[in-house]
Design a protein around this motif. Sequence first.
Motif, PDB file in Angstrom:
ATOM      1  N   UNK A  55      85.745 -23.259  50.291  1.00  0.00           N
ATOM      2  CA  UNK A  55      85.993 -24.224  49.215  1.00  0.00           C
ATOM      3  C   UNK A  55      87.075 -23.679  48.300  1.00  0.00           C
ATOM      4  N   UNK A  56      87.552 -24.524  47.399  1.00  0.00           N
ATOM      5  CA  UNK A  56      88.620 -24.126  46.492  1.00  0.00           C
ATOM      6  C   UNK A  56      88.077 -23.248  45.361  1.00  0.00           C
ATOM      7  N   UNK A  57      88.797 -22.176  45.073  1.00  0.00           N
ATOM      8  CA  UNK A  57      88.438 -21.322  43.937  1.00  0.00           C
ATOM      9  C   UNK A  57      88.838 -21.940  42.603  1.00  0.00           C
ATOM     10  N   UNK A  58      89.542 -23.056  42.641  1.00  0.00           N
ATOM     11  CA  UNK A  58      89.965 -23.741  41.417  1.00  0.00           C
ATOM     12  C   UNK A  58      88.941 -24.767  40.949  1.00  0.00           C
ATOM     13  N   UNK A  59      87.834 -24.892  41.673  1.00  0.00           N
ATOM     14  CA  UNK A  59      86.794 -25.840  41.312  1.00  0.00           C
ATOM     15  C   UNK A  59      85.488 -25.081  41.045  1.00  0.00           C
ATOM     16  N   UNK A  60      84.652 -25.671  40.186  1.00  0.00           N
ATOM     17  CA  UNK A  60      83.382 -25.030  39.828  1.00  0.00           C
ATOM     18  C   UNK A  60      82.524 -24.795  41.074  1.00  0.00           C
ATOM     19  N   UNK A  61      81.877 -23.652  41.125  1.00  0.00           N
ATOM     20  CA  UNK A  61      81.805 -22.562  40.140  1.00  0.00           C
ATOM     21  C   UNK A  61      82.858 -21.463  40.345  1.00  0.00           C
ATOM     22  N   UNK A  62      84.016 -21.849  40.824  1.00  0.00           N
ATOM     23  CA  UNK A  62      85.187 -20.968  40.906  1.00  0.00           C
ATOM     24  C   UNK A  62      84.885 -19.745  41.776  1.00  0.00           C
ATOM     25  N   UNK A  63      85.037 -18.549  41.213  1.00  0.00           N
ATOM     26  CA  UNK A  63      84.857 -17.339  42.020  1.00  0.00           C
ATOM     27  C   UNK A  63      83.411 -16.860  42.060  1.00  0.00           C
ATOM     28  N   UNK A  64      82.527 -17.602  41.438  1.00  0.00           N
ATOM     29  CA  UNK A  64      81.110 -17.246  41.490  1.00  0.00           C
ATOM     30  C   UNK A  64      80.441 -17.905  42.694  1.00  0.00           C
ATOM     31  N   UNK A  65      79.216 -17.463  42.988  1.00  0.00           N
ATOM     32  CA  UNK A  65      78.513 -18.002  44.140  1.00  0.00           C
ATOM     33  C   UNK A  65      78.044 -19.425  43.877  1.00  0.00           C
ATOM     34  N   UNK A  66      77.970 -20.195  44.959  1.00  0.00           N
ATOM     35  CA  UNK A  66      77.607 -21.599  44.851  1.00  0.00           C
ATOM     36  C   UNK A  66      76.276 -21.918  45.534  1.00  0.00           C
ATOM     37  N   UNK A  67      76.064 -21.376  46.740  1.00  0.00           N
ATOM     38  CA  UNK A  67      74.931 -21.834  47.532  1.00  0.00           C
ATOM     39  C   UNK A  67      74.349 -20.694  48.366  1.00  0.00           C
ATOM     40  N   UNK A  68      73.355 -21.018  49.167  1.00  0.00           N
ATOM     41  CA  UNK A  68      72.638 -20.021  49.961  1.00  0.00           C
ATOM     42  C   UNK A  68      73.568 -19.313  50.934  1.00  0.00           C
ATOM     43  N   UNK A  69      74.494 -20.055  51.549  1.00  0.00           N
ATOM     44  CA  UNK A  69      75.408 -19.450  52.520  1.00  0.00           C
ATOM     45  C   UNK A  69      76.225 -18.329  51.873  1.00  0.00           C
ATOM     46  N   UNK A  70      76.649 -18.535  50.668  1.00  0.00           N
ATOM     47  CA  UNK A  70      77.422 -17.499  49.983  1.00  0.00           C
ATOM     48  C   UNK A  70      76.537 -16.327  49.577  1.00  0.00           C
ATOM     49  N   UNK A  71      75.299 -16.589  49.203  1.00  0.00           N
ATOM     50  CA  UNK A  71      74.370 -15.482  48.940  1.00  0.00           C
ATOM     51  C   UNK A  71      74.149 -14.641  50.197  1.00  0.00           C
ATOM     52  N   UNK A  72      73.991 -15.296  51.342  1.00  0.00           N
ATOM     53  CA  UNK A  72      73.774 -14.554  52.588  1.00  0.00           C
ATOM     54  C   UNK A  72      74.939 -13.616  52.864  1.00  0.00           C
ATOM     55  N   UNK A  73      76.164 -14.093  52.617  1.00  0.00           N
ATOM     56  CA  UNK A  73      77.333 -13.234  52.836  1.00  0.00           C
ATOM     57  C   UNK A  73      77.371 -12.094  51.821  1.00  0.00           C
ATOM     58  N   UNK A  74      76.976 -12.361  50.584  1.00  0.00           N
ATOM     59  CA  UNK A  74      76.973 -11.327  49.553  1.00  0.00           C
ATOM     60  C   UNK A  74      75.991 -10.208  49.897  1.00  0.00           C
ATOM     61  N   UNK A  75      74.801 -10.555  50.379  1.00  0.00           N
ATOM     62  CA  UNK A  75      73.849  -9.527  50.788  1.00  0.00           C
ATOM     63  C   UNK A  75      74.387  -8.714  51.960  1.00  0.00           C
TER      64      UNK A  75
END
Length: 573
Positions: free
Chosen positions: A179-199
Amino acid sequence: MSALILGPLLRSVEATSAAVWVETAGAATVTVQAGQTEASAPTFAVHGHHYALVVIDGLTPAEPTPYEVLVDDELVWPEPDSPYPAPVLTTIDEQRPLRLAFGSCRTSVPHDADGNATHGVDALRAYGLRMAGITHSEEDPDGADESDTRWPDMVLFLGDQVYADETSPAMREFIASRRSLDEAPWEELKDFEEYAHLYALAWRDPATRWLLSTLPSVMIFDDHDVRDDWNTSLAWRRQMEATSWWHERIVAGLSSYWVYQHLGNLTAAERADDDIWQIITGHDGPGELDLTQTLDDLAERVDAEPSAYRFSYSRDFGDQVRLVVVDSRAARVLEPGRRSIVDDQEMAWLDGQMRGDVDHLLIGTSLPFFLAQGLHNLEAFNEALAAGAWGERAAQVGEKLRQAVDMEHWAAFQEGFAQVCDMVIEVASGRRGAPPGTVTFLSGDVHHSYVSEAWHTRANERRGVDPLRSRVIQAVCSPIRNPLPRSVRVGTAFLSRSVAAPIGRAASLATRVPRPPLRWTYVEGPWFDNNLATLEVQGRGLRMWWARGVVSGDEHDRPVLQQVADITIDPPR
């Protein structure tokens, strides 16, 4: 692609059993083989990811047993040609003095010259390299020689295992691919898929991965696992709820926390009482159990009503230690007039856990219970100010200050602080069973480390109240990897010194904040290194030491451990 995505993580261990957590590439049966003992479990799915917690029983107490992990009969751990020793399952010997590592606040950036320059050396990774025998140090941090191979019995991670709001370049690259980093929530995590990658970024480094596969771990969240200042105040919460992205974020944060952190905390008795675990073990097909909706619904309920689920937990290590780990984030009550760092049900649960008849009562809470006196007094003052002690205009200033400089520790929830102080006094004076040698708070969050000790106030001493027969200790280890900027360290050091305490107390008195039931002061500290602490029971006393990673020459990926502090807490007189 390997059938094993992440893990194995060795989680809760008991006298003869161990829980092993994995994330796999697809639906599968996961098997753990340890000597002549083995156990299997099917995976369950959450948002297209696949997980299993395999509980293997029948192990020999305290005997390290090499183990293997198979996914659908394919050997996936240990990896072939690994430079690390064979991973082992080591259960708890309740007759041996407990040795517990603890710490908090760990960012996931590369372990190279650039990463170490910006975030310092990862103390957890340095610890793993030392445990594996890949690195050595001239002065071993536990004061032993190289032949001493006793590791901690367990590590307690006290919050900010991942940073959902302060993302690394690698995490931002993944987000930008979706997704675009220019849209909310920008560079912060948005959903479960992004949490899985962060872990995965946090736990996949080979040295860290080996450590977590061999050293049992328990965990509790803090704010950055969700977002900075999470549940600081009702005003903060309303600001978040007014955004277009917060609901998805909090649901993803809590549901992923249950999968990646909370499930592995539970003992056999706690799993037996957990409704979601019963759904997992009760599923008999056909096909893989999908827990997505169940966990998302749980997260929504917990966010709306903290009493819907308990993330706090406790366990006893024989008669020597009780460890009580408190959720001081999700369980908060934020309504004006009844602010509390934990809700009524959670406070009642904690009251039931605060008992003597053990050598040591350890309370794990991500936020320090005893801040430096200057910081404590200022936070207490700020709570009163934001509540309108000096009028509406001053209250608005107080709220802005609260969010700007993170005034939201136990000190900023004075009613709950006083309640727990009363519990501590009753335990330490022998009114809740035989008094322990120590009542010790283990905490993180504040990005500096220290040890404090508390006593009765002089007013209590003059009144002749029951003396404290336990030593009341606060031990903080923070960060594992995320140091404060040097400019912030100066201010923190000033507020941590005794000179700042009268200033803060004067401010508190100006808003009629009651004096705390206890007084306290530093035993040692503060220091600002990236470090990991270890606590060892020594009868009714404790020994604690802190160790950091140090790079020699250009070997940035092979830091060695160096002792930062070594403190002995003698038994009470």
